[in-house]
Scaffold this motif. Structure first.
Motif, PDB file in Angstrom:
ATOM      1  N   ASP A 260     -20.757  -1.866  -5.532  1.00 43.12           N
ATOM      2  CA  ASP A 260     -21.378  -2.861  -6.375  1.00 43.12           C
ATOM      3  C   ASP A 260     -20.658  -4.284  -5.948  1.00 43.12           C
TER       4      ASP A 260
ATOM      5  N   SER B 286     -22.151  -5.488  -2.875  1.00 42.81           N
ATOM      6  CA  SER B 286     -23.393  -5.875  -2.752  1.00 42.81           C
ATOM      7  C   SER B 286     -23.400  -7.531  -3.465  1.00 42.81           C
ATOM      8  N   VAL B 287     -22.361  -7.837  -4.048  1.00 42.39           N
ATOM      9  CA  VAL B 287     -22.365  -9.095  -4.530  1.00 42.39           C
ATOM     10  C   VAL B 287     -21.323 -10.394  -3.848  1.00 42.39           C
ATOM     11  N   TRP B 288     -20.882  -9.689  -2.769  1.00 42.38           N
ATOM     12  CA  TRP B 288     -19.842 -10.203  -2.000  1.00 42.38           C
ATOM     13  C   TRP B 288     -19.842 -11.855  -1.669  1.00 42.38           C
TER      14      TRP B 288
ATOM     15  N   LYS C  55     -22.175 -13.836  -3.140  1.00 41.80           N
ATOM     16  CA  LYS C  55     -22.486 -14.711  -4.158  1.00 41.80           C
ATOM     17  C   LYS C  55     -21.949 -13.763  -5.540  1.00 41.80           C
ATOM     18  N   PRO C  56     -20.683 -13.831  -5.989  1.00 42.28           N
ATOM     19  CA  PRO C  56     -20.350 -13.052  -7.132  1.00 42.28           C
ATOM     20  C   PRO C  56     -20.756 -13.821  -8.382  1.00 42.28           C
ATOM     21  N   SER C  57     -20.670 -12.992  -9.257  1.00 43.03           N
ATOM     22  CA  SER C  57     -21.137 -13.731 -10.828  1.00 43.03           C
ATOM     23  C   SER C  57     -20.148 -14.785 -11.086  1.00 43.03           C
TER      24      SER C  57
ATOM     25  N   ARG D 247     -15.658  -9.751 -13.342  1.00 40.06           N
ATOM     26  CA  ARG D 247     -16.137  -8.502 -13.784  1.00 40.06           C
ATOM     27  C   ARG D 247     -15.568  -7.681 -14.658  1.00 40.06           C
TER      28      ARG D 247
ATOM     29  N   THR E 297     -19.932 -19.076  -3.143  1.00 36.35           N
ATOM     30  CA  THR E 297     -20.867 -18.693  -2.126  1.00 36.35           C
ATOM     31  C   THR E 297     -19.995 -18.648  -0.855  1.00 36.35           C
TER      32      THR E 297
ATOM     33  N   ALA F 100     -27.137  -1.755  -3.268  1.00 35.15           N
ATOM     34  CA  ALA F 100     -26.305  -2.638  -2.220  1.00 35.15           C
ATOM     35  C   ALA F 100     -27.112  -3.018  -0.775  1.00 35.15           C
TER      36      ALA F 100
ATOM     37  N   LYS G  50     -29.836  -5.361  -1.927  1.00 34.34           N
ATOM     38  CA  LYS G  50     -29.158  -7.033  -1.830  1.00 34.34           C
ATOM     39  C   LYS G  50     -28.521  -7.335  -0.737  1.00 34.34           C
TER      40      LYS G  50
END
Length: 602
Positions: A391, A394-396, A398-400, A404, A414, A446, A449
Motif C-alpha cells: 500500500d 502505491s502512494v509513494w 504522493k503520500p497522504s 500513516r 510529491t 497498487a 494506482k
C-alpha cells in the motif's frame, strides 16, 4: 466510571463525619438513568495513590458540576435531560440529616464570610490548624499578603499538627516567589522526620526552581518514602540541576520499574535537565528499567540519540524507540535508522513494523523503496504488514498529508513516480499470485494506482482464476483503469463470473470503457436474460444510456415480453424515468408499437 464531569474534595467539615477524606465526582453519560455522583477515598500506594472505598451516593440526575457551599452542603448542577433540555437546569442540595446545625459547620460559615484582614497575626496562625481546609487556605493567603514569614516558620517548627506544617511550607513557597530568601527556610526541612513534610518541601522547592537546594535534594532520591523520592526527582528536573543526573539514574535503577510514577518522575527530570550524553549511554546498560526510562527521556528531548535503542534485545524497548522517532512531531534525524530495520529486525509486532514502513515512506531514498519491495516479497513476514508495504508503494509518489500511523499532519509531498514503477513493477505483478489474500488485493490496487501497464496479462489471469471475489474485482478495476487491450475480455469474463459482486462490478465498469456498442449490447442482453434481478435492473439502466440505434431491438423484445406479461415488474419499474441524455432512453420512444405497448402496460 464514565464521563467524569467535575470533582471536589471534602474540605474537612462538610456534610458529616462519614464523608470526611472523601472525593466526590460527577458521572455524566448523557442521560440521567446512567449518571450520578460518586464518593471515593484514596489509599497511599508508592509515590501515588490507589482507589479505596467507592460508592454512588446520588443517581437519577444528570450532573455537570458541583461544589461545597459555605454552609457545608454539597451543591450539584443538574442538566435534567441533557441536550434536549435546552435552557433549563436545576441545582440540588445534598446534605447529611442533622449535620447542618453542627457547631463546626456554623463556625466555618461565619469564618468564610469574615474579613481576615481585621484579624490578628496570632489568630491567623491558630487558624492554620483549623479542621477545614478553606479556613486554613484563607489564613495562609492573608499571612502571605502581610509578608509575615515568621508565622510560617513557627508553624513549620512545631511538630504536633501536620497540616499546619504543610501550610507553613506553602506559605513560605508563596513568599519565595516574591523574594528567594524565603526559600532558605525550606532547605533544612528536607531532613525532617515526617516523610510527607520532606516530600512537600521538595515539591515546592522544585516548583519555585530554587537551584540552591539541589545538593540537599539529592539524598532524598534514596529516601525511604516514595513520595519524597518522586518530588525530589521532579524538583531536580525543574531546576535543571546537572549534578543530579547520575543520582536520578541510580534512583531509576533501584526502582526497577516497580513504581510507574517514580519512573515518570525520573524520566521527566532527565529530559528537563537535558544532558543527552549520560542518558544515551544507557543504551548498553543491563537494566531494562533504565533503558525504558532513557527512551522516554530522549523522546521528550526529541533527540536522535534515541535511535541507539533500536538495536535493543527487548522488543518492548525497540517498539518504544520507534514510537519516539515516528510519532507526534517525530525526530526526523532518526527516521533513516528506523527505516533501516525493515529487513533486519527479528521483531514482527504491528506497532513496530507499521512505524518502520512509515519511516521508509518518509525518508524516501532508493534504498527505502527497495526495502519495501523486499519486505513485501518475503512470505515469512506477517501478511497484513506485507500488504501495508505494498500500500505504501502505491502512494509513494504522493503520500497522504497525514501520517500513516498516528494521523498527524505531515504536509503535502510529491515525488517522481518513475522509480517506483521501475523498481516495483515486477514484484507487484508477481504478488498477484501470492498465497495471502491481503497481499494479492493490495498488489492489484497498487498496480492500478501506479499505472503498471505491463501487468495487464497477469491481472486478466488473476481475474479468471483467483478464488477470492475481492481480488478478482480489484484486478478487473485495474485492467479497466489501465485502459489495457485486455479490458473487453476482462468485462466479458467478469459478467460471466459465478459471484454476483464480480458481475455487478463488471456492469458498473462497462460504462467507463470504449468498447464497441454492439459488444456492450450483447453482454447486457445476456445479463438481462440470465442473471439476478439486481443485475438485470442495472443492465436495463445501462442499455438506456446507449444510443437508440444500438438498443432498439433489445427494448422491443423487452416490451413484447412486458405486453405478454412474461417480464418481471421489477425490471420495468426502472423505466419510469426517461434519460435526459440525447439519443438515449429508458425505453424506445421512436416506435409507435413500442410506445403503445409501454403505455398500455402502465
Amino acid at each position: 466510571m464514565s464521563g467524569p464531569c467535575g470533582m471536589v474534595y471534602n474540605p474537612g467539615t462538610a456534610l458529616g463525619p462519614e464523608y470526611k477524606n472523601n472525593f466526590f465526582i460527577a458521572e455524566f453519560v448523557g442521560n440521567p438513568s446512567g449518571s450520578g455522583v460518586h464518593a471515593f477515598k484514596l489509599n497511599p500506594k508508592g509515590a501515588s495513590f490507589d482507589l479505596g472505598e467507592s460508592k454512588r451516593i446520588v443517581s437519577g440526575i444528570l450532573p455537570t458540576g458541583m461544589d461545597f457551599g459555605p454552609d457545608g452542603a454539597l451543591y450539584i448542577a443538574d442538566w435534567i435531560d441533557g441536550w434536549d433540555t435546552h435552557n433549563y437546569g436545576r441545582i440540588w442540595k445534598m446534605d447529611v440529616k442533622g449535620a447542618a446545625g453542627s457547631a463546626a459547620r456554623k463556625e466555618v460559615q461565619s469564618l468564610l464570610a469574615a474579613d481576615f484582614g481585621d484579624k490578628k497575626v496570632a489568630d491567623l496562625a491558630n487558624l492554620l490548624k483549623h479542621e477545614d481546609m478553606r479556613i486554613r487556605m484563607k489564613a495562609q493567603f492573608e499571612l502571605v499578603k502581610r509578608k509575615d514569614s515568621d508565622v510560617f516558620k513557627a508553624a513549620l517548627a512545631q511538630k504536633t499538627h501536620q497540616l499546619s506544617r504543610v501550610h507553613g511550607i506553602w506559605g513560605l513557597a508563596q513568599l519565595a516567589r516574591q523574594d528567594k530568601k524565603h526559600a532558605e527556610a525550606l532547605v533544612p526541612v528536607l531532613r525532617d522526620a515526617d516523610p510527607e513534610i520532606r516530600a512537600q518541601a521538595a515539591k515546592w522547592l522544585g516548583d519555585i526552581r530554587y537551584a540552591e537546594a539541589g545538593a540537599a535534594l539529592i539524598p532524598l532520591l534514596k529516601d525511604t518514602a516514595s513520595r519524597a523520592r518522586f518530588f525530589a526527582a521532579e524538583a531536580l528536573g525543574r531546576m535543571k540541576y546537572k549534578a543530579g543526573v547520575q543520582p536520578i539514574i541510580a534512583m531509576l535503577e533501584a526502582n526497577n520499574d516497580t513504581d510507574a510514577y517514580l519512573r515518570h518522575a525520573g524520566a521527566a527530570a532527565l529530559a528537563n535537565i537535558h544532558d543527552v550524553a549520560p542518558v544515551a549511554a544507557l543504551s548498553t546498560h543491563p537494566s531494562r528499567a533504565l533503558r525504558i526510562a532513557a527512551v522516554v527521556a530522549l523522546r521528550r528531548m526529541s533527540d536522535p540519540a534515541v535511535a541507539r535503542f533500536l538495536s535493543d534485545t527487548s522488543e518492548f524497548i525497540v517498539t518504544e524507540a520507534a514510537r519516539a522517532i515516528n510519532d507526534d512531531l517525530s525526530i526526523p534525524e532518526a527516521l533513516p535508522a528506523l527505516a533501516g530495520l525493515l529487513n533486519t529486525t527479528t521483531f514482527k509486532n504491528e506497532p513496530l513494523v507499521r512505524r518502520i514502513i512509515s519511516a521508509n515512506l518518509r525518508v524516501a531514498k532508493d534504498e527505502n523503496l527497495q526495502n519495501l519491495v523486499t519486505y513485501a516479497q518475503q512470505t515469512a513476514n506477517p501478511a497484513p504488514m506485507r500488504a501495508e508495504a505494498v500500500d505504501v508503494l502505491s502512494v509513494w509518489s504522493k503520500p497522504s498529508v497525514l501520517d500513516r500511523v498516528d494521523g498527524r499532519l505531515r504536509g503535502p509531498v510529491t515525488r517522481d513516480a518513475a522509480p517506483v514503477v521501475n523498481k516495483a513493477a515486477t514484484a507487484l505483478t508477481g504478488l498477484l499470485n501470492d498465497k495471502e489474500i491481503a497481499v494479492r488485493l493490495s498488489a492489484a490496487k497498487a498496480i492500478q494506482k501506479i499505472n503498471i501497464k505491463t501487468s495487464a496479462d497477469q491481472l486478466l489471469a488473476t481475474l479468471k482464476a483467483d478464488k477470492e471475489p475481492k481480488v478478482r474485482i480489484a484486478s478487473l478495476k485495474a485492467i479497466v483503469s489501465l485502459q489495457a487491450p485486455q479490458a473487453e475480455q476482462a468485462i466479458s469474463t467478469a459478467l460471466a463470473d459465478k459471484e454476483k459482486d464480480v458481475r455487478v462490478a463488471g456492469l458498473d465498469l462497462m460504462e467507463k470503457m470504449s468498447m464497441s456498442k454492439e459488444v456492450m449490447v450483447k453482454l447486457l442482453n445476456d445479463v438481462i436474460a440470465n442473471r439476478t434481478m439486481e443485475e438485470k435492473q442495472a443492465a436495463v439502466l445501462a442499455l438506456g444510456k446507449l444510443p437508440v440505434a444500438n438498443t432498439q431491438q433489445s427494448f422491443d423484445a423487452l416490451l413484447a415480453k412486458m405486453a405478454a406479461g412474461t417480464l418481471s415488474p421489477d425490471i420495468y419499474r426502472n423505466w419510469a424515468k426517461p434519460s435526459t441524455a440525447p439519443n438515449q432512453h429508458r425505453w424506445p420512444r421512436n416506435t409507435k408499437r413500442s410506445a403503445a405497448s409501454f403505455l398500455k402496460m402502465t
